[in-house]
Every structure is written in C-alpha cells, then in structure tokens.
Scaffold this motif. Structure first.
Motif, PDB file in Angstrom:
ATOM      1  N   GLN A  15      14.320   0.562   7.172  1.00  0.00           N
ATOM      2  CA  GLN A  15      13.706  -0.592   6.520  1.00  0.00           C
ATOM      3  C   GLN A  15      14.077  -0.691   5.032  1.00  0.00           C
ATOM      4  O   GLN A  15      13.959  -1.768   4.451  1.00  0.00           O
TER       5      GLN A  15
ATOM      6  N   LYS B  73      -1.635  -6.168   0.677  1.00  0.00           N
ATOM      7  CA  LYS B  73      -1.252  -5.151  -0.307  1.00  0.00           C
ATOM      8  C   LYS B  73       0.241  -4.865  -0.217  1.00  0.00           C
ATOM      9  O   LYS B  73       0.938  -4.789  -1.249  1.00  0.00           O
ATOM     10  N   LEU B  74       0.751  -4.733   0.994  1.00  0.00           N
ATOM     11  CA  LEU B  74       2.183  -4.488   1.175  1.00  0.00           C
ATOM     12  C   LEU B  74       2.995  -5.661   0.632  1.00  0.00           C
ATOM     13  O   LEU B  74       4.066  -5.485   0.050  1.00  0.00           O
ATOM     14  N   ARG B  75       2.489  -6.863   0.865  1.00  0.00           N
ATOM     15  CA  ARG B  75       3.211  -8.035   0.406  1.00  0.00           C
ATOM     16  C   ARG B  75       3.314  -8.023  -1.124  1.00  0.00           C
ATOM     17  O   ARG B  75       4.369  -8.292  -1.699  1.00  0.00           O
TER      18      ARG B  75
ATOM     19  N   LYS C 285      -1.223   7.732   9.476  1.00  0.00           N
ATOM     20  CA  LYS C 285      -1.692   7.407   8.134  1.00  0.00           C
ATOM     21  C   LYS C 285      -1.392   8.586   7.204  1.00  0.00           C
ATOM     22  O   LYS C 285      -1.631   9.734   7.556  1.00  0.00           O
TER      23      LYS C 285
ATOM     24  N   TYR D  70      -4.463  -4.734   4.144  1.00  0.00           N
ATOM     25  CA  TYR D  70      -3.325  -3.836   3.958  1.00  0.00           C
ATOM     26  C   TYR D  70      -2.015  -4.622   3.992  1.00  0.00           C
ATOM     27  O   TYR D  70      -1.099  -4.347   3.209  1.00  0.00           O
ATOM     28  N   ALA D  71      -1.930  -5.594   4.842  1.00  0.00           N
ATOM     29  CA  ALA D  71      -0.727  -6.417   4.899  1.00  0.00           C
ATOM     30  C   ALA D  71      -0.535  -7.169   3.589  1.00  0.00           C
ATOM     31  O   ALA D  71       0.598  -7.310   3.095  1.00  0.00           O
TER      32      ALA D  71
ATOM     33  N   ARG E 147      -1.795   5.165   3.037  1.00  0.00           N
ATOM     34  CA  ARG E 147      -0.697   4.368   3.573  1.00  0.00           C
ATOM     35  C   ARG E 147      -0.639   4.506   5.096  1.00  0.00           C
ATOM     36  O   ARG E 147      -0.784   5.601   5.650  1.00  0.00           O
ATOM     37  N   TYR E 148      -0.455   3.356   5.793  1.00  0.00           N
ATOM     38  CA  TYR E 148      -0.266   3.350   7.238  1.00  0.00           C
ATOM     39  C   TYR E 148       1.214   3.473   7.536  1.00  0.00           C
ATOM     40  O   TYR E 148       2.038   2.736   6.970  1.00  0.00           O
TER      41      TYR E 148
ATOM     42  N   GLU F  82       3.030  -5.404  -3.116  1.00  0.00           N
ATOM     43  CA  GLU F  82       3.900  -4.302  -3.540  1.00  0.00           C
ATOM     44  C   GLU F  82       5.371  -4.687  -3.410  1.00  0.00           C
ATOM     45  O   GLU F  82       6.200  -4.349  -4.261  1.00  0.00           O
ATOM     46  N   LYS F  83       5.659  -5.412  -2.360  1.00  0.00           N
ATOM     47  CA  LYS F  83       7.047  -5.829  -2.151  1.00  0.00           C
ATOM     48  C   LYS F  83       7.471  -6.821  -3.234  1.00  0.00           C
ATOM     49  O   LYS F  83       8.588  -6.737  -3.770  1.00  0.00           O
TER      50      LYS F  83
ATOM     51  N   ASP G  49      10.980   3.282   9.775  1.00  0.00           N
ATOM     52  CA  ASP G  49      10.138   2.840   8.658  1.00  0.00           C
ATOM     53  C   ASP G  49      10.639   3.349   7.310  1.00  0.00           C
ATOM     54  O   ASP G  49      10.671   2.616   6.312  1.00  0.00           O
TER      55      ASP G  49
END
Length: 946
Positions: free
Chosen positions: A899, A817-819, A782, A814-815, A786-787, A821-822, A895
């Motif tokens: 990615q 949130k990432l979605r 972490k 968190y998933a 952010r993870y 942000e993407k 990562d």
C-alpha cells in the motif's frame, strides 16, 4: 335417496317369518302326497300351485300331459333329468295334482290357462301310480289287502287296477320275471287315462346284484320291464309316464347304478321327451314365491331395483359388465327382495357341492337367513350377500352343513360373530363400522368362495363381485375397498391372488406371521430395524451429521449443525409430558459425562407419541414376513407356489407400509431456544415444535424448509440483523470491536443467539455488510491505537482468522482519521518537495553556457556531482511466508509494504507469488487434480508438478 327396506315391502310366509318351518317340508316327497301324509303346502293342490311358480318348461310339460290325458297327442314318456335338487319331484307333484282331479282346475292358480292353451274343454280325472325307488325294496314284498306284491310291475298294476289289475301280472310278479309288452298295454288300456310317476328309479335298480334273484326280480328283469312299459305306453294314447333320472354318473352312485343309468337312459331315449325343468332365472321366482307371501308395494320395489341398476351404471368401473346391461334391472325385479348375486352364487357355486340340492338347498338356506334377518330387524333395501346373518347360529350351521369340516373357526374368527376380527376392526374404525363394511365384505367373500376347491385354476371371487355383493346405492365403493385392505392385513384365513379373494379352512401365512411377531423385542429387534430404515430416509443436505437413536456421548460437540433423531420410546405429544423433551434436554445439556458447549448446533426429530405403538407393530409385521420368506428360501419351511408368492408380496407391502409409517410417525421437529427478558436475564430453555409433511419427497429438504420458514435456522442473513446482534451482545461499554471467530463460536453455543447454518452464512453477511458504511468495519488486528488491515465501506474478502468486527461509529471515526492523516502526509510531501526544489542551484551561468572546469579536474565534493545523482526508479523484494499463517502474513505485507506504493500516483506495482511444495512420499492424483483446477480458476500463469 332413502330406499324402503325389503321388510316393509316383501313379507315372508308365516312359517318362514316365525321360524316354524320344518326342514324336511322343503323336500317334496311324491309318496307322502300319494299316501296323504304330506304337509299342506304339498298336499293341498290349491295351496301347492299358489306357492309354485310355473316355469316355461313346466308349462310345456303340463301342456303335453293335458293333451295326452285328453287323447289329443302329447308325449307318452317324459324323462325328468336334472341335477340333484333341480325340481324333478316338484314337477311330478304338479302333474299329480293336475291329473288327480281332487279340486277343480279353476282353484289351482295357473292351471286354467294351460288347459285352455291345450284346447281341452275339460280335463278327465286320471288314475295315478307312483313308483318310488327309495321307498320300494327289492327283497321286501308289500302287502296290499289280501295281495302280496313283490315287484315294480306288480305294484304298478295294483295301483292302477287294484286286484283286477294285479291279476293280469300276478304270475310275473310272483316269479320276478318281467311281463310282456302286451300284458302291460292291456293293464294301461283297462285303466286309462292314467299317469305313472316314477321317482328315483336308479336308486332301486342298482340294489340288484349280478346273477342274483330277489323277490323283486333281477337287474335284467327290471330293465326289461322298463323297456316293455315304454313301448306299451306308445300304444295307449291316454297313458303317460314321467320318470326322473340323475343327471350325472356321480349321482347314480355305485358301478351298478352307473350301469342302470346308462341302460335306462338308452330305453327312455327311444321314446322320451327329455325335459330340464328349471332355469336359473326361473329359480328366482320359485324361491321367492315359496319364501314370500306377497309384494305389498310394487312401486317401492321397482324404485329399489331401479336405484340399484342406475347406481351400477353410474359406477361402471367398479362392478361386473353384466350390471351395465338393461336386462339387469329385470333380473333385480325377478329376484326381489333377494339380490341376484345371492342366487348366482348359490346356483353356480354352491350347487357344485355334492350334498347341496339346487332349489331345495337354496330354499332351506334362505329360509333360515330370512327368519334371522326378519327377527333382527334388518333394514337393507335388498337381501345381499353382505346381508347374510352368518353370526346367527342356525344360519351358520345351515351353510357349514354343506361344507367340509373346519369352517366353524373360520366363521367365528374371521367372518362374523362377537369374537370375529371383522367386528374388532369396525369397533376401532368408526368409518368402517358405520356401515359394517368389514362384516359385509367378509360375508360376500365367504358366499362366493367357500365352495371352491384347491384344484381350481383360479380360486376365489373377484373384486368387482365383492363390491356387487356388498355396496348399496349412496355408499362409497372406496370405503369397502379400504375395508378389504384391512381384512387382508388382519384375517387369518383370507387369501388373495390375481385380484381374487377367498377363505380357506387352512390358516394363511398371516397366522404364522402373527405368531412370529411375538418373538421380536423393542430394544433388540424393533428399534434397530426402525433405525436402519430411518437412516435410509435421509439424503445429503444441510446437516453436518444425522444421528439416529444415538446416545449423547456419540453426538459430537462441534461447530457443525447436527440433527438428532430420538428413539421411538422418546415420543412427542403436544399435550402432557413428552419423553422427547426429556431425552432431547439430556443430550442438549451433556455429551456423556461432560457439559455440552455447542448447544445451538443441535436440532431434534421426534416421533408422534400416539403413533409409536402402530409403528412398532408394523416393524414386527415386516420382520415376521421377512423371516418367513428367508426360511422358505433356506428350505427351513415348505410353502406351495401361491403361498410363497403371497409371502413375498406381503413382505414387499410391509416394507412399503413401514416406510410410510416412519415418515408419518417421525413428524416433529424440536428446536431449543432462549430469550432475553429485560431485567431478569435469560429465560428457561423453550422447545419450539413444528410438524414435517410426511408426503414430501425428500425428508431432508422438508426439514430444511420447515426450519427456514419458522426461523429456527438461518441460511441467508442480513447485515442489519448481524449488526443488531453485535450491538446487543458484543459492543458494550468501552468494547468497540470483537473478534469474528468469537462471534461465530458464541452463536454456536448460546440458544439466545441466532442459529446459523454454518460459518459461510456468517462470513457472507460480513462481506455484504462491509460494502456499506452503516453496519461495521473489520480489521485484521490492532497495534496500539492503529487497526491493521482496516476495511470500511468497501468490499473485501473476510475470513474468521485474525478478523475483528468494529462498531460502525468507531470504524467511521477511524476511517476519517486515516483520511486526515493521508491528507496531512500528502501536504507534507508536497511541502518537502517544494522546499527541495527551491534549494536546487542554477547550474547554468548568466550567459547560459556551462563554466569550464578549473585546473582540468573535478573534485568529489563538487555540488554538481551531488545533484546529478539519479533517484531510484524500481523496487524488488522477496520474502518467505509461514504456510500456516500465510493468509494473515500476506495481509500484513500488503498493508505495510504494497500500500506504500499503491498510495502514490504513477507507480506501477506487480506482485507475483511463487509456491514451492515438496513431498518425499509424492502427491496423489486427487491432490494434483484439485490443485491444478484451483490454479486454473485463479489464472496462475504456470503450475506444474514434477
């Protein structure tokens, strides 16, 4: 089926029943009868024939005597040549009473039929002369009134004719020379019908020395007398002689006795009718009639015999072949109430002993036995070998009388009596004691083996005959076989080989073994032997280590699952205090002087406390046999071949028994556990206990089965249970993630957490749980909020290194949130692209033709040059990874770099890994082979060693 006891059907004669018989009365004495001093059963003709079974041979002989005395044929000379105690004198008594005419024939049971068959209307009364070789002395004249008789012929003439008869042979008697045939013929004719009974003739003649004259004549003159007498008898049709001769040279005694027997057999052989009176089957009836007065319930007796016969047929594999024949039922009837096996052993085995007279010896022995059985209330349906009361002093003395010295301790210690080992075994085993299985078996073996000698090719009595002499209808043969096995384990004088069993006066090796057992101490000898064999019981399996009788300091405190086998002195019992719990608790708490951390990695195996003493005794037995065999191999002791084979066989049996007993004794699995009690924290340590099946083929697999079935060990774990554990113990308050390594390690330490087989079980559960969004997510670290290396709701390879387990709602947020942000990043990218496209100048003119350059040159700040610059279409990069942290570094590389490309559409990404390893010492074959195989599995395009 209930069978009547023999005592309710067959009643012994009063003298047998009351024990008032005199042993000497069993020995028929022809001289005492002749002089009128014998006991009533021999002196009284009616009583004699009442107790006498007229055998087929005796009937034929009496028929011949009747015809001879009546002048209707018959044999003049009959030789009774049978083994010692074979009924010779008894047969002479039958002739004596038949010929004497003291009572009418009608009062003598069995005689009227014989007279009728001979065709004689009335039997004349005969004169009788008895020549007893034991009573007569070659050098001591006998005074008959005024006449002094010196020789056998003088005695014969006096008994037949008194002074008148003696006068015919007086000169020959006084000179010790044999009278001629004519003189003897004259004596016989004058005093016929007559019967001459000659007993123990060889015993008389063998007393004459070569060339030496005695008052009774000489060796040769006596033989000449017998020759002349046999010839004279042929000439007198109403005179008959019966003479008894020993059957063997051994019974004849000295060398002169053997010579006398040979000569007499030759002379008698010229005129005799040789007769062997008693067969074994007929002896049954002889003995029964003498010992028992009557059979009160013939139907009950027949029922007993039929039940025995049917039982033998129904269990044909357990008994000798002869019992399967229909005639065996007849044998049982003839012998009732005595089992035929008793007679067979006495007549076939005991009669081989020098001083055991066949029927006479059987009568004496059985009279003692029956008196004891009657007195003690024996209720067996038949008197069997297993019934014989060998604990009774009189009965024991009777049987040991015929045996060589040394049998008393055998009887007292091994066979029967209050201090016998057979009684001790039955007292400790109610199953055997309920039918006296050990005593009955030992008695049967004794009866069938005591007369044997060391020179026999095959000693002892076979198993089937032991069962025949022991088991009664309704009883289980297997019970008596168990008893026999117990006897082999315990008795000092019992031997076995080739399925035969026998007692001997020499102690078997068991006594030596028992003495040697006392040498061995628990700590120094017994426990190491158990430890060695316990270790051999385990195969490879789930345990990282198996520690047998190991001190706490030597049981590692690490992450591997370990089985600790406690020493025998720390046995477990479900009732009362167990040393196993105390000892296991000490090992669980500390490793030596240091506190133990990984307590949830230990499982304990303990002995059944009640079996420990038996186990230790069996170890001592094995060690003792092992020392005997080793001493024999090293020539420190001397054994014959049979004893050496038995010692080796006993050692093998002891090893097998020890192997079984270890499995039967080490049967308790102990596992420490704790539970959380609401409001009160953790409970004290509790010990779960479960038994292990001793018959399982593989002990390690059996332990694993018990642990899994009782949830003491987890080999396959559902993500649901892992998530619940994490919620209960790790995701608390504001803590939303926990390091996987920490979770695994704490499960190894704390007894209230599940006990996993190994970390693989934990990682597999993580991997499976990641595929669903219901349980948890993972990350490799972490950075702020952010993870790094975040994975949720999809499969991924998980390791304990740098892996954090994230609470499911946190991971889902968190998933999400990432979605978002993407999505925002994608929108921004598109917006930027659109804005860039909107500001691009139109390089073509209105007419569509390119404008001509002015002044024939182009400047560096020309807008056309800036726009025409091409975008980069390829990316290359290389880096070096720390081999120790390669896994974590590579994950970060993926990562943060890879990615970035895989998130774009239309981007092809290729990753190649280059590995270079160098060793000055070189790589061994095992390492090269392992690396190449792994590279092949991972589909490396190339992998070479140089």
């Amino acid at each position: 089926m209930t069978l009547k006891p023999w005592r309710e059907i067959a009643e012994p004669h009063e003298d047998v029943r009351k024990g008032t018989f005199v042993q000497a009365e069993f020995a028929a004495d022809i001289t005492r009868v002749h002089t009128g001093t014998a006991s009533p059963e021999y002196q009284n003709p009616a009583l004699f024939f009442e107790r006498t079974f007229i055998t087929e041979g005796m009937a034929l002989l009496l028929d011949s005597v009747v015809k001879r005395l009546a002048g209707k044929g018959g044999d003049p000379v009959i030789q009774l040549q049978t083994a010692f105690g074979g009924g010779k004198t008894h047969t002479m008594l039958a002739v004596y009473h038949l010929a004497s005419g003291k009572v009418p024939a009608s009062e003598m049971p069995g005689i009227p039929n014989i007279i009728d068959k001979a065709g004689v209307s009335e039997l004349p009364r005969a004169r009788i002369a008895v020549l007893d070789g034991i009573k007569a002395s070659p050098n001591q004249p006998v005074q008959h009134g005024p006449v002094q008789v010196h020789t056998l012929w003088g005695d014969l003439a006096w008994q037949l004719g008194g002074e008148e008869g003696y006068a015919l042979v007086a000169s020959a008697d006084q000179s010790g020379t044999s009278p001629g045939k004519d003189v003897l013929e004259q004596v016989l004719k004058l005093h016929s019908p007559c019967v001459i009974l000659v007993d123990e003739l060889v015993a008389y003649i063998r007393q004459f020395e070569e060339g030496k004259a005695l008052t009774g004549g000489t060796f040769d003159s006596n033989l000449s007398f017998i020759q002349a007498l046999t010839e004279a008898l042929k000439a007198v049709p109403t005179a008959v002689m019966l003479a008894s001769l020993p059957e063997s040279e051994k019974e004849a005694g000295s060398q002169r006795g053997v010579r006398a027997l040979e000569s007499l057999s030759h002379y008698f052989g010229r005129v005799q009718a040789l007769w062997k009176p008693v067969g074994t089957e007929e002896a049954f009836e002889i003995v029964r009639r003498r010992l028992f007065s009557n059979i009160s319930d013939r139907l009950a007796a027949e029922k007993v015999c039929r039940t025995f016969a049917d039982y033998y047929i129904a269990n044909s594999a357990e008994f000798p072949a002869e019992t399967q024949e229909s005639r065996y039922y007849e044998r049982l009837l003839h012998a009732y109430p005595i089992h035929p096996e008793v007679f067979d052993r006495l007549y076939e085995d005991w009669s081989t002993l020098d001083n055991f007279q066949r029927t006479r010896g059987v009568l004496k022995m059985m009279a003692k036995m029956i008196f004891s059985l009657w007195k003690d209330g024996n209720n067996d349906p038949l008197i069997m070998p297993g019934s014989l009361p060998l604990a009774d002093p009189d009965s024991r003395n009777e049987v040991t009388y015929y045996l060589p010295p040394g049998w008393d301790p055998v009887m007292e210690r091994d066979i029967d009596g209050p201090r016998a080992e057979t009684v001790a075994i039955e007292n400790h085993n109610a199953r055997l004691g309920s039918v006296q299985a050990c005593r009955r078996t030992a008695r049967t073996i004794f009866l069938g083996s005591a007369p044997t000698t060391s020179g026999q090719v095959l000693r002892g009595i076979e198993l089937m005959r032991i069962m025949l002499g022991t088991v009664q209808p309704g009883q289980q043969v297997g019970l008596f076989k168990d008893a026999l096995r117990s006897l082999l384990d315990k008795l000092h004088y019992l031997n076995n080989s080739n399925n035969h069993y026998w007692f001997d006066t020499r102690p078997n090796l068991r006594r030596e073994m028992e003495e040697r057992k006392k040498r061995y101490k628990d700590k120094e000898d017994v426990f190491p032997a158990i430890r060695k064999r316990a270790q051999e019981s385990f195969a490879g399996g789930l345990f990282g280590g198996i520690h047998v009788f190991t001190d706490s300091v030597d049981v590692p405190d690490d992450w591997q699952l370990r089985l600790v086998v406690l020493s025998p002195d720390a046995g477990y019992s479900k009732s009362g205090t167990s040393q196993a719990i105390v000892k296991a608790g000490e090992i669980l708490k500390n490793r030596g002087d240091q506190p133990r951390g990984k307590q949830n990695r230990l499982i304990f195996l303990a002995a059944e406390q009640d079996n420990v003493s038996r186990l230790k005794d069996q170890v001592r037995t094995m060690l003792a046999w092992e020392s005997i065999v080793n001493d024999y191999k090293d020539n420190r002791i001397t054994l014959d071949n049979l004893m050496a084979r038995n010692a080796t066989a006993s050692l093998d049996q002891a090893k097998e028994a020890l192997k079984r007993m270890i499995r039967e004794t080490y049967k308790w699995l102990l596992a420490p556990v704790q539970t959380a009690v609401a409001g009160r924290g953790l409970s004290d340590i509790q010990w779960e206990h479960f038994s292990v099946n001793p018959g399982a083929a593989n002990l390690t697999q059996e332990i694993e089965r018990v642990l899994k079935e009782n949830e003491l060990l987890i080999t396959e774990w559902a993500p649901y249970h892992l998530a619940n554990m994490l919620k209960t113990w790790f995701w608390k308050d504001d803590v939303k993630e926990v390091v996987a390594q920490e979770v695994w390690q704490k499960s190894c330490c704390y007894l209230y957490l599940p006990r996993l087989r190994d970390s693989t079980v934990f990682l597999n559960t993580l991997s499976v749980g990641l595929e669903s969004g219901d349980f948890f997510g993972v990350a490799q670290g972490k950075d702020g909020d952010r993870y790094l290396g975040f994975v949720f709701a999809k499969s991924a390879l998980v390791t304990l290194d740098a892996c954090e387990i994230i609470e499911p709602s946190t991971a889902a947020a968190y998933a999400e949130k990432l979605r978002k942000e993407k999505e925002e990043a994608e929108l921004a990218r598109r917006k930027t692209q659109e804005e860039s496209d909107a500001h691009k100048p139109d390089l073509k003119g209105d007419g569509g033709a390119e404008p001509e350059p002015q002044g024939g040159s182009s400047g560096s700040n020309d807008p056309v040059e800036e726009i025409s610059k091409a975008l980069a279409t390829q990316f290359y990069a290389s880096t070096s990874l720390d081999p120790v942290k390669a896994k974590m570094d590579f994950a970060l590389l993926v990562d943060e770099v890879v990615q970035q490309f895989t998130a774009k559409l239309g981007v092809d990404v290729k990753i190649s890994v280059e590995i270079q390893a160098t060793s000055k010492a070189g790589f061994d074959d095992g390492l090269q082979r392992a690396v190449k195989e792994n590279c092949n599995v991972l589909k490396f395009s190339s992998a070479e060693f140089e």
